[in-house]
Design a protein around this motif. Structure first.
Motif, PDB file in Angstrom:
ATOM      1  N   SER A   1      -7.177  12.787  -7.584  1.00 21.13           N
ATOM      2  CA  SER A   1      -8.251  12.531  -6.621  1.00 21.13           C
ATOM      3  C   SER A   1      -9.622  12.639  -7.266  1.00 21.13           C
ATOM      4  O   SER A   1     -10.555  11.922  -6.904  1.00 21.13           O
ATOM      5  CB  SER A   1      -8.158  13.511  -5.444  1.00 21.13           C
ATOM      6  N   THR A   2      -9.752  13.544  -8.224  1.00 22.87           N
ATOM      7  CA  THR A   2     -11.025  13.682  -8.934  1.00 22.87           C
ATOM      8  C   THR A   2     -11.352  12.403  -9.685  1.00 22.87           C
ATOM      9  O   THR A   2     -12.483  11.903  -9.645  1.00 22.87           O
ATOM     10  CB  THR A   2     -10.964  14.873  -9.905  1.00 22.87           C
ATOM     11  N   SER A   3     -10.352  11.847 -10.353  1.00 20.54           N
ATOM     12  CA  SER A   3     -10.558  10.576 -11.043  1.00 20.54           C
ATOM     13  C   SER A   3     -10.842   9.452 -10.048  1.00 20.54           C
ATOM     14  O   SER A   3     -11.734   8.620 -10.269  1.00 20.54           O
ATOM     15  CB  SER A   3      -9.323  10.222 -11.872  1.00 20.54           C
ATOM     16  N   THR A   4     -10.101   9.419  -8.958  1.00 21.40           N
ATOM     17  CA  THR A   4     -10.251   8.355  -7.962  1.00 21.40           C
ATOM     18  C   THR A   4     -11.636   8.381  -7.331  1.00 21.40           C
ATOM     19  O   THR A   4     -12.226   7.328  -7.059  1.00 21.40           O
ATOM     20  CB  THR A   4      -9.169   8.487  -6.871  1.00 21.40           C
ATOM     21  N   MET A   5     -12.169   9.552  -7.121  1.00 23.00           N
ATOM     22  CA  MET A   5     -13.526   9.695  -6.606  1.00 23.00           C
ATOM     23  C   MET A   5     -14.531   9.048  -7.563  1.00 23.00           C
ATOM     24  O   MET A   5     -15.460   8.360  -7.147  1.00 23.00           O
ATOM     25  CB  MET A   5     -13.833  11.185  -6.435  1.00 23.00           C
TER      26      MET A   5
ATOM     27  N   VAL B   1      -4.782   7.181  -5.365  1.00 18.83           N
ATOM     28  CA  VAL B   1      -4.375   8.503  -5.840  1.00 18.83           C
ATOM     29  C   VAL B   1      -2.887   8.523  -6.159  1.00 18.83           C
ATOM     30  O   VAL B   1      -2.469   8.988  -7.233  1.00 18.83           O
ATOM     31  CB  VAL B   1      -4.710   9.589  -4.790  1.00 18.83           C
ATOM     32  N   LYS B   2      -2.085   8.035  -5.240  1.00 21.03           N
ATOM     33  CA  LYS B   2      -0.638   8.061  -5.454  1.00 21.03           C
ATOM     34  C   LYS B   2      -0.243   7.164  -6.630  1.00 21.03           C
ATOM     35  O   LYS B   2       0.647   7.528  -7.420  1.00 21.03           O
ATOM     36  CB  LYS B   2       0.092   7.618  -4.184  1.00 21.03           C
TER      37      LYS B   2
ATOM     38  N   SER C   1       1.457   6.857 -12.395  1.00 23.61           N
ATOM     39  CA  SER C   1       1.240   6.187 -13.684  1.00 23.61           C
ATOM     40  C   SER C   1       1.111   7.168 -14.849  1.00 23.61           C
ATOM     41  O   SER C   1       1.150   6.761 -16.012  1.00 23.61           O
ATOM     42  CB  SER C   1      -0.028   5.323 -13.617  1.00 23.61           C
ATOM     43  N   LEU C   2       0.955   8.456 -14.536  1.00 21.03           N
ATOM     44  CA  LEU C   2       0.701   9.453 -15.568  1.00 21.03           C
ATOM     45  C   LEU C   2       1.876  10.414 -15.724  1.00 21.03           C
ATOM     46  O   LEU C   2       2.612  10.687 -14.777  1.00 21.03           O
ATOM     47  CB  LEU C   2      -0.556  10.261 -15.219  1.00 21.03           C
TER      48      LEU C   2
ATOM     49  N   SER D   1       0.823  -1.204   0.000  1.00 24.87           N
ATOM     50  CA  SER D   1       0.000   0.000   0.000  1.00 24.87           C
ATOM     51  C   SER D   1       0.863   1.262   0.000  1.00 24.87           C
ATOM     52  O   SER D   1       1.828   1.371   0.758  1.00 24.87           O
ATOM     53  CB  SER D   1      -0.907  -0.009   1.232  1.00 24.87           C
ATOM     54  N   LYS D   2       0.499   2.209  -0.867  1.00 23.65           N
ATOM     55  CA  LYS D   2       1.201   3.489  -0.941  1.00 23.65           C
ATOM     56  C   LYS D   2       0.482   4.505  -0.066  1.00 23.65           C
ATOM     57  O   LYS D   2      -0.745   4.537  -0.029  1.00 23.65           O
ATOM     58  CB  LYS D   2       1.261   3.965  -2.390  1.00 23.65           C
ATOM     59  N   LYS D   3       1.257   5.334   0.601  1.00 25.95           N
ATOM     60  CA  LYS D   3       0.672   6.251   1.577  1.00 25.95           C
ATOM     61  C   LYS D   3       0.958   7.708   1.207  1.00 25.95           C
ATOM     62  O   LYS D   3       1.930   8.007   0.527  1.00 25.95           O
ATOM     63  CB  LYS D   3       1.210   5.950   2.971  1.00 25.95           C
ATOM     64  N   LEU D   4       0.092   8.586   1.689  1.00 27.78           N
ATOM     65  CA  LEU D   4       0.282  10.022   1.549  1.00 27.78           C
ATOM     66  C   LEU D   4       0.741  10.586   2.891  1.00 27.78           C
ATOM     67  O   LEU D   4       0.338  10.078   3.941  1.00 27.78           O
ATOM     68  CB  LEU D   4      -1.014  10.707   1.126  1.00 27.78           C
ATOM     69  N   ASP D   5       1.528  11.632   2.849  1.00 26.79           N
ATOM     70  CA  ASP D   5       1.943  12.226   4.115  1.00 26.79           C
ATOM     71  C   ASP D   5       0.782  13.035   4.701  1.00 26.79           C
ATOM     72  O   ASP D   5      -0.188  13.360   3.997  1.00 26.79           O
ATOM     73  CB  ASP D   5       3.204  13.067   3.940  1.00 26.79           C
ATOM     74  N   PRO D   6       0.833  13.366   5.980  1.00 30.15           N
ATOM     75  CA  PRO D   6      -0.290  14.049   6.659  1.00 30.15           C
ATOM     76  C   PRO D   6      -0.723  15.344   5.983  1.00 30.15           C
ATOM     77  O   PRO D   6      -1.922  15.649   5.936  1.00 30.15           O
ATOM     78  CB  PRO D   6       0.265  14.304   8.067  1.00 30.15           C
TER      79      PRO D   6
END
Length: 267
Positions: free
Chosen positions: A102-106, A75-76, A81-82, A42-47
């Motif tokens: 995030s818009t696409s992920t939603m 999202v990450k 990938s792009l 799993s890839k994570k985002l920072d706070p």
């Protein structure tokens, strides 16, 4: 035969059985994928980036902490990938990439497949731009031949800043790409993209009914651009679905349910 080889062969057999029989049957009977989120690493985002998403997207704020982790990973992964390309010396920050992804992920959060084969490059302009394809002024554009999605950043950001006016450039353009992706992969019974294309066809079939069209137009709920063609209709109703879902559900409950099933909408 060693126990390790046996376990490996057994695991491959189970996976093959799942892909060939279990997953397609589940999609066929329940109109949603059996397994939605499984990420080995799993890839994570920072706070700070998580806070950015929380501040920007109501959708993200409403997710449980566990589902937010799934969202972060997607999202990450999408950002990585792009290829993001700027125009007119616009500085594309990582935060801008996150908001776009995030818009696409939603839009695809209820689907198994969230990475695109039909988009490789995202071009970001500071504002409206002249399309190299049509020669006209555009706010956004999807070019499947070049695997390119282009945005005016000014209009893209306005679309997520104001989230209740049924104008969301990101959702609109990503919906074009998602439709093209689903039609390209049509026939893959175990794919949630097949559900998307099937329900798109149902919705377009409904539009052939004169009474349905009359009711849609007279309601003034969807903007006029929705009636240009079926592709634009889908993009517009997805904007409305995310921006004013309660009103959508009241105005057109059957269409609302079809859209909800089409993207397996989950929160």
């Amino acid at each position: 035969m060693s126990i390790y080889i046996f376990v490996l062969i057994f695991s491959i057999g189970i996976l093959y059985l799942y892909q060939l029989i279990v997953a397609p049957f589940y999609v066929y009977f329940f109109n949603k994928p059996l397994v939605l989120h499984f990420y080995l690493f799993s890839k994570k985002l920072d706070p700070n980036h998580k806070q950015l998403l929380s501040d920007t997207f109501t959708f993200y704020r409403r997710l449980s902490p566990k589902k937010q982790l799934y969202f972060d990973h997607r999202v990450k992964s999408l950002v990585e990938s792009l290829q993001f390309v700027s125009r007119e010396q616009l500085d594309i920050t990582f935060e801008m990439k996150l908001l776009i992804a995030s818009t696409s992920t939603m839009l695809t959060f209820g689907m198994q497949k969230y990475l695109y084969t039909v988009i490789k490059i995202i071009i970001v302009y500071p504002s409206s731009f002249t399309s190299q394809t049509t020669g006209e002024i555009h706010l956004g554009e999807f070019n499947p031949k070049l695997n390119v999605l282009a945005f005016s950043w000014e209009d893209f950001y306005e679309g997520i800043r104001i989230d209740n006016n049924n104008l969301n450039l990101g959702i609109h353009e990503f919906s074009h790409a998602l439709l093209f992706e689903s039609l390209k992969k049509k026939g893959l019974a175990n794919s949630s993209t097949s559900i998307f294309s099937d329900y798109y066809n149902e919705i377009i079939l409904d539009l052939k009914n004169e009474e349905t069209i009359k009711k849609l137009v007279e309601s003034n709920y969807f903007r006029d651009y929705a009636y240009v063609n079926g592709v634009e209709f889908l993009a517009v109703i997805l904007e409305n679905f995310f921006e004013t879902p309660e009103e959508f559900k009241i105005e057109f409950p059957e269409l609302f349910q079809k859209v909800k099933t089409m993207i397996n909408y989950v929160e």
